[in-house]
Scaffold this motif. Structure first.
Motif, PDB file in Angstrom:
ATOM      1  N   CYS A  20      80.318  18.833   8.969  1.00 47.77           N
ATOM      2  CA  CYS A  20      80.546  19.237  10.398  1.00 47.77           C
ATOM      3  C   CYS A  20      79.993  20.627  10.983  1.00 47.77           C
ATOM      4  CB  CYS A  20      82.224  19.235  10.678  1.00 47.77           C
ATOM      5  SG  CYS A  20      82.741  17.566  10.053  1.00 47.77           S
ATOM      6  N   GLY A  21      79.161  21.103  10.117  1.00 44.53           N
ATOM      7  CA  GLY A  21      78.573  22.681  10.271  1.00 44.53           C
ATOM      8  C   GLY A  21      79.394  23.502  10.115  1.00 44.53           C
TER       9      GLY A  21
ATOM     10  N   HIS B  59      88.430  12.966  18.999  1.00 46.33           N
ATOM     11  CA  HIS B  59      87.865  11.691  19.435  1.00 46.33           C
ATOM     12  C   HIS B  59      88.930  10.582  19.704  1.00 46.33           C
ATOM     13  CE1 HIS B  59      83.803  12.821  18.423  1.00 46.33           C
ATOM     14  NE2 HIS B  59      84.174  13.172  17.605  1.00 46.33           N
ATOM     15  N   PRO B  60      89.759  10.733  20.876  1.00 47.03           N
ATOM     16  CA  PRO B  60      91.217   9.836  20.879  1.00 47.03           C
ATOM     17  C   PRO B  60      90.669   8.381  21.027  1.00 47.03           C
ATOM     18  CG  PRO B  60      91.154  11.909  22.332  1.00 47.03           C
ATOM     19  CD  PRO B  60      89.902  11.869  21.750  1.00 47.03           C
ATOM     20  N   ALA B  61      89.426   8.157  21.524  1.00 48.22           N
ATOM     21  CA  ALA B  61      89.234   6.708  21.697  1.00 48.22           C
ATOM     22  C   ALA B  61      88.982   6.078  20.312  1.00 48.22           C
ATOM     23  CB  ALA B  61      87.961   6.512  22.667  1.00 48.22           C
ATOM     24  N   HIS B  62      88.778   6.772  19.330  1.00 51.57           N
ATOM     25  CA  HIS B  62      88.573   6.064  18.037  1.00 51.57           C
ATOM     26  C   HIS B  62      89.175   6.171  16.953  1.00 51.57           C
ATOM     27  CE1 HIS B  62      84.428   5.002  19.382  1.00 51.57           C
ATOM     28  NE2 HIS B  62      84.233   6.366  19.755  1.00 51.57           N
ATOM     29  N   ILE B  63      90.768   6.752  17.539  1.00 55.56           N
ATOM     30  CA  ILE B  63      91.798   6.912  16.545  1.00 55.56           C
ATOM     31  C   ILE B  63      92.337   5.421  16.170  1.00 55.56           C
ATOM     32  CG2 ILE B  63      94.045   7.715  16.298  1.00 55.56           C
ATOM     33  CD1 ILE B  63      93.222  10.098  17.736  1.00 55.56           C
TER      34      ILE B  63
ATOM     35  N   ARG C 122      84.476   8.852  13.224  1.00 50.23           N
ATOM     36  CA  ARG C 122      85.297   8.780  12.041  1.00 50.23           C
ATOM     37  C   ARG C 122      85.495   9.841  11.303  1.00 50.23           C
ATOM     38  NH1 ARG C 122      89.427   6.816  12.862  1.00 50.23           N
ATOM     39  NH2 ARG C 122      89.718   6.575  10.745  1.00 50.23           N
ATOM     40  N   ILE C 123      84.157  10.376  10.986  1.00 46.46           N
ATOM     41  CA  ILE C 123      84.252  11.758   9.842  1.00 46.46           C
ATOM     42  C   ILE C 123      84.978  12.852  10.454  1.00 46.46           C
ATOM     43  CG2 ILE C 123      82.572  13.428   8.903  1.00 46.46           C
ATOM     44  CD1 ILE C 123      80.210  11.121   8.899  1.00 46.46           C
ATOM     45  N   ASP C 124      84.559  12.925  11.989  1.00 41.72           N
ATOM     46  CA  ASP C 124      85.468  14.184  12.827  1.00 41.72           C
ATOM     47  C   ASP C 124      86.839  13.952  12.664  1.00 41.72           C
ATOM     48  OD1 ASP C 124      82.689  14.990  13.100  1.00 41.72           O
ATOM     49  OD2 ASP C 124      82.636  14.355  15.323  1.00 41.72           O
ATOM     50  N   ILE C 125      87.085  12.572  13.076  1.00 39.42           N
ATOM     51  CA  ILE C 125      88.657  12.352  13.040  1.00 39.42           C
ATOM     52  C   ILE C 125      89.182  12.653  11.853  1.00 39.42           C
ATOM     53  CG2 ILE C 125      90.282  10.616  13.297  1.00 39.42           C
ATOM     54  CD1 ILE C 125      88.389   9.235  15.281  1.00 39.42           C
ATOM     55  N   CYS C 126      88.630  12.216  10.516  1.00 48.78           N
ATOM     56  CA  CYS C 126      89.108  12.472   9.408  1.00 48.78           C
ATOM     57  C   CYS C 126      89.462  13.619   8.874  1.00 48.78           C
ATOM     58  CB  CYS C 126      88.607  11.633   8.217  1.00 48.78           C
ATOM     59  SG  CYS C 126      89.085  11.863   6.568  1.00 48.78           S
ATOM     60  N   LEU C 127      88.377  14.415   9.153  1.00 50.35           N
ATOM     61  CA  LEU C 127      88.220  15.889   8.860  1.00 50.35           C
ATOM     62  C   LEU C 127      89.102  16.849   9.751  1.00 50.35           C
ATOM     63  CD1 LEU C 127      84.681  16.252   7.408  1.00 50.35           C
ATOM     64  CD2 LEU C 127      86.935  16.053   6.148  1.00 50.35           C
ATOM     65  N   HIS C 128      89.115  16.576  10.965  1.00 43.50           N
ATOM     66  CA  HIS C 128      90.065  17.129  11.881  1.00 43.50           C
ATOM     67  C   HIS C 128      91.474  17.147  11.617  1.00 43.50           C
ATOM     68  CE1 HIS C 128      91.113  18.840  16.031  1.00 43.50           C
ATOM     69  NE2 HIS C 128      92.029  17.890  16.011  1.00 43.50           N
ATOM     70  N   ILE C 129      91.991  15.886  11.292  1.00 34.99           N
ATOM     71  CA  ILE C 129      93.259  15.728  10.861  1.00 34.99           C
ATOM     72  C   ILE C 129      93.623  16.574   9.578  1.00 34.99           C
ATOM     73  CG2 ILE C 129      95.037  13.956  10.065  1.00 34.99           C
ATOM     74  CD1 ILE C 129      93.784  11.921  11.929  1.00 34.99           C
TER      75      ILE C 129
END
Length: 707
Positions: free
Chosen positions: A403-404, A411-415, A495-502
Motif C-alpha cells: 500500500c505504499g 472501500h465500504p462497498a466491498h466489505i 480486498r487488500i486495502d480493506i484487510c490491511l486497513h482493518i
C-alpha cells in the motif's frame, strides 16, 4: 465506574531492608499499576501513592549486623526499591518514605487524636529486657534454640529454619542479640487499641457490606472476626521509629503497623495540598493493593483505626493476591531464592514488559502460583513474539509492501461478512477488558488483549493479501490465461486495502488495550503509527478510525525479541549457584559450631614407638569401582611401592594428588577393602569437614621416617 468522583489507590509499603523481587511485583505492584493506568486512560481523577516502610525491628537488626545505622539501611534500600519500580514502569504519583518528617507529624497527630478521645487502654506488662544494654527487647532481638527443630539461631517470634511461630518463652537458652546477655522480664507500659470494641461494626462492614471482596480476603477476615478480636498494643519499646507523643513515653515508639498504613495519608499530604479530598470525601474510592500477608492489617486493624479517628473514607476494596513461588519453591530472601527486580532489569534490558506480561498472566489472584524461567521464555516466544508482535509487524510490513507505506482505504462497498465480524470485535473486546479490570481480574483482561491480536493473525491469514497482490502482478504481466476486467483488478486491490486497513486499526487498538499492562510496548506502537500518546486514552478504545486514510507510517520494528535458551540457562545457573552458596555457608556455620574432636585415652611412649611412620609419594591414583568414597593409591616408600585404599574420594580427584607426598603407617596389618588388599594407612587431618594430607613442609626422599 459509578458513584465515585475520585480514586485513591495505594500499594503496600515495601519494607526498606532489602530489594524487591518478582513476588512483590506479582503480589500487588503490577496489579495496582494496571488499575491506575486504566483509570488514567479513562481520565479519572486518581492518585497512586506508595513509599517505603522504614521502621521496625528487622531494620535495626540488619543495621546491627552490617555495622551501620538504621538510617543508612533505609536510605540505601529506599533508592534501590524506588529505582526498581521506576524501571518496571510502576507509575506512582509519589513514592514517599515513613522516615519523612511529614509522616512523623501525621502519625503522631493521628495517635494524639485517638488518645485525647480516650480510645486507648494503658496497660503494664512484663516484657524481656537486656540488663547489659538497659533496653527492652522486641521478640526479634531474642535468639535461642528452637524447641521444634533444634536451630540455635531461632528468633523470639519465628524459627526461620522450620518456619514455626514462636514466643520468647518457648526458646531454649534465650539470649539478647544486642549483648548476648540472658534477658530478664521487666514491667513496661504501653497503649493498646481495644479491637474487640470495633468487632460488631467490623462484622457488619466486612461480612455484610463487602461480600463482593475476593474469597481469600473475605475468608481470612471472617476467620479473624469469628475467632474474636483482642486488644493490641499500638506502641513498642525502641529508639528507632516514631516517638510516642506523650510526656511519659520516653523510649517508646508507635507500633510499625500503626504508623505504616498512616503512610498512605502522609504520602498524599506530601503529594497535594488537596489531600483531604482523597481521604475525607465520601465520593472517593479507596482501594488497597496488597499481598495476602497484609490482609488483616488493611481489612481489620487500619479500618478500625480510621473508624475510631473519624473523618476518613474507608477502603472500598482490598484485592489482595496470594503468593508467587519460584521454580516450585517458596521465594526466600534469606536463602537468596528469588529473582531480584534490579538484577532482572540489568540482565534483560528493555524487556520489562515481558516480565510484566508473564507476572500478570500467571498472577496468583486466587491461589499461590509458580514462576519458572521456562514459562517466562515460552510466554515471550510463543505469545508476545509469535502472536502480538507478529501481528503488528505483519500489518506494517504488508502495508509498506502493498500500500505504499500509507493507511489504505476501507472501500465500504466491498466489505464482507468476515470483515464485519472482526470489526465487531473492537467494541466487544473493549467491553470485556473493562469488565475484567473493574472486577480486579487482570489475568482475564490481559488474555483478552492477546486474544485480540490472535484474532488479527487469523483474519490476516484468511484474507492472504500477499496472494491477492501476487495475482494482480500476474494479471498485469499477462501471466494468466483468464480474462480480468478493470473492475476485477479494482476488487482485488480493494480486498487488500480493506484487510490491511482493518489490521492497522486493530494495531492502534492493541496499543490502547495493552497500555495498562505493557506501557512500554504501547508507546512503541504509537511511535510506529506516528500518533501521539493521547491516542491511548480509553475513549478511543474500540474505534475503527484511529488512523486516517493516506497517513504514512514508520517502517516496522520488532516489538519483542526472542529469548534464547542460553539466557534462561544463565538465570537457572544463577539460582542454583545461590542455593549452593547458601547451603555451603550453612554447612560451614554448622561445622564451625561443632566442638573439637574429644581427646583419646592416654598412651605410653612404648605404644607410640611401635608405629612405623614413613613419608611416601603417590605415583598412581584411581577410583575404586562401585565405591564412591574410595581411592586406590600406589605409594612409593623408597624400598617398595605399596597399594593403599583410602576413603578420600569425596575430597580429592585422582589426577590432582599424583606426586603428592603423604605420611603412611607402614607397619599396619594388611586389610582387604572391596577385594583389594590395602597395605597401610595414610594420615589425614580434618578441618571443619575438609580433609588435608599430613606431609612434610618440603619434599623429602620417599621412605624417610617420621619420628
Amino acid at each position: 465506574m459509578g458513584k465515585f468522583n475520585r480514586y485513591l489507590i495505594t500499594a503496600a509499603l515495601p519494607y526498606a531492608n532489602g530489594p524487591v523481587h518478582i513476588g512483590h511485583l506479582a503480589g500487588c505492584y503490577i496489579p495496582a499499576d494496571i488499575y491506575v493506568r486504566y483509570l488514567r486512560a479513562k481520565k479519572a481523577d486518581v492518585k497512586f501513592v506508595c513509599g517505603t516502610d522504614e521502621h521496625g525491628v528487622p531494620i535495626t537488626i540488619k543495621a546491627m549486623k552490617e555495622g551501620v545505622t538504621p538510617q543508612d539501611v533505609v536510605d540505601k534500600y529506599h533508592k534501590i526499591i524506588g529505582d526498581s519500580f521506576a524501571a518496571m514502569g510502576i507509575s506512582f504519583d509519589i513514592f514517599s518514605r515513613t522516615s519523612n518528617q511529614i509522616h512523623h507529624k501525621t502519625s503522631q497527630e493521628f495517635f494524639l487524636k485517638m488518645y485525647n478521645d480516650g480510645l486507648f487502654e494503658e496497660k503494664e506488662s512484663e516484657q524481656y529486657f537486656d540488663p547489659e544494654k538497659n533496653v527492652f527487647l522486641a521478640d526479634r532481638y531474642i535468639i535461642g534454640t528452637c524447641p521444634k527443630c533444634g536451630n540455635d539461631k531461632a528468633y523470639g517470634d519465628q524459627c526461620e529454619r522450620c518456619g514455626t511461630s514462636l514466643s520468647p518463652d518457648e526458646l531454649i537458652n534465650p539470649h539478647s542479640a544486642l549483648s548476648n546477655a540472658v534477658p530478664v522480664k521487666k514491667k513496661t507500659k504501653h497503649w493498646y487499641m481495644p479491637l474487640q470494641n470495633y468487632e460488631p461494626w467490623l462484622k457488619q462492614w466486612v461480612l455484610e457490606e463487602h461480600k463482593d471482596w475476593k474469597n481469600n480476603v473475605y475468608g481470612q477476615c471472617k476467620s479473624w472476626l469469628d475467632s474474636g478480636l483482642q486488644s493490641r498494643a499500638m506502641t513498642r519499646d525502641s529508639n528507632w521509629g516514631i516517638q510516642v507523643p506523650l510526656p511519659d513515653a520516653e523510649g517508646k515508639v508507635l507500633y510499625v503497623w500503626f504508623d505504616a498504613p498512616i503512610g498512605y495519608i502522609s504520602a498524599t499530604k506530601e503529594l497535594t495540598d488537596n489531600w483531604a479530598d482523597y481521604w475525607c470525601k465520601e465520593d472517593t474510592k479507596l482501594v488497597h493493593f496488597i499481598g495476602k500477608d497484609n490482609i488483616v492489617f488493611h481489612c481489620i486493624i487500619f479500618p478500625a483505626m480510621l473508624k475510631a479517628h473519624g473523618n476518613f473514607v474507608l477502603p472500598d476494596n482490598v484485592p489482595a493476591n496470594e503468593f508467587l513461588n519460584l521454580e516450585g519453591e517458596k521465594i526466600s530472601t534469606s536463602r537468596n531464592w528469588a529473582v531480584w527486580v534490579d538484577e532482572f532489569v540489568a540482565d534483560f534490558p528493555d524487556q520489562q514488559d515481558v516480565l510484566r506480561y508473564v507476572l500478570c498472566s500467571t498472577a496468583p489472584e486466587t491461589k499461590d502460583n509458580d514462576f519458572t524461567w521456562k514459562d517466562f521464555q515460552d510466554r515471550n516466544n510463543n505469545e508476545l513474539v509469535a502472536v502480538f508482535g507478529n501481528f503488528v509487524n505483519r500489518a506494517l510490513v504488508l502495508m509498506h509492501k502493498l500500500c505504499g507505506g500509507k493507511v489504505p482505504k476501507l472501500h465500504p462497498a466491498h466489505i464482507e461478512e468476515g470483515d464485519r465480524e472482526i470489526i465487531s470485535e473492537f467494541a466487544t473486546t473493549k467491553e470485556r477488558i473493562e469488565k475484567s479490570i473493574e472486577s480486579y481480574r487482570f489475568r482475564e483482561a490481559l488474555a483478552e488483549v492477546i486474544d485480540f491480536a490472535r484474532k488479527g493473525n487469523i483474519y490476516l491469514q484468511k484474507n492472504e493479501p500477499w496472494k491477492l497482490a501476487s495475482a494482480i502482478e500476474k494479471i498485469n504481466k499477462g501471466e494468466t490465461h483468464e480474462k480480468f476486467t478493470a473492475a476485477d483488478l479494482e476488487l482485488l486491490q480493494a480486498r487488500i486495502d480493506i484487510c490491511l486497513h482493518i489490521c492497522l486499526q486493530m494495531s492502534a487498538n492493541l496499543a490502547i488495550f495493552c497500555n495498562p499492562f505493557l506501557p512500554f510496548t504501547a508507546k512503541k506502537i504509537c511511535h510506529l503509527l506516528k500518533v501521539v500518546d493521547r491516542m491511548l486514552e480509553w475513549e478511543n478504545a474500540g474505534k475503527t478510525d484511529l488512523l486516517k486514510v493516506g497517513y504514512s507510517l514508520r517502517a516496522p520494528e520488532l516489538l519483542f525479541k526472542k529469548i534464547e535458551d542460553d539466557q534462561i540457562k544463565a538465570q537457572l545457573d544463577k539460582l542454583n549457584n545461590s542455593r549452593k552458596k547458601m547451603e555451603e555457608a550453612a554447612k560451614a556455620a554448622e561445622l564451625a559450631a561443632q566442638p573439637a574432636a574429644p581427646p583419646k585415652p592416654e598412651i605410653q611412649y612404648e605404644d607410640f614407638a611401635k608405629l612405623d611412620l614413613r613419608v611416601g609419594t603417590i605415583i598412581k591414583a584411581e577410583k575404586v569401582e562401585k565405591a564412591d568414597k574410595l581411592l586406590k593409591l600406589l605409594v612409593d616408600i623408597g624400598t617398595e611401592q605399596r597399594t593403599v585404599v583410602s576413603g578420600i574420594a569425596m575430597h580429592f580427584a585422582p589426577e590432582d594428588i599424583i606426586g603428592k607426598q603423604v605420611t603412611l603407617v607402614a607397619n599396619l596389618a594388611p586389610r582387604k577393602m572391596r577385594g583389594i588388599e590395602s597395605q597401610g594407612m595414610i594420615l589425614m587431618a580434618e578441618d571443619k569437614g575438609k580433609l588435608v594430607f599430613v606431609n612434610p613442609n618440603e619434599a623429602v626422599t620417599p621412605g624417610s621416617g617420621v619420628s
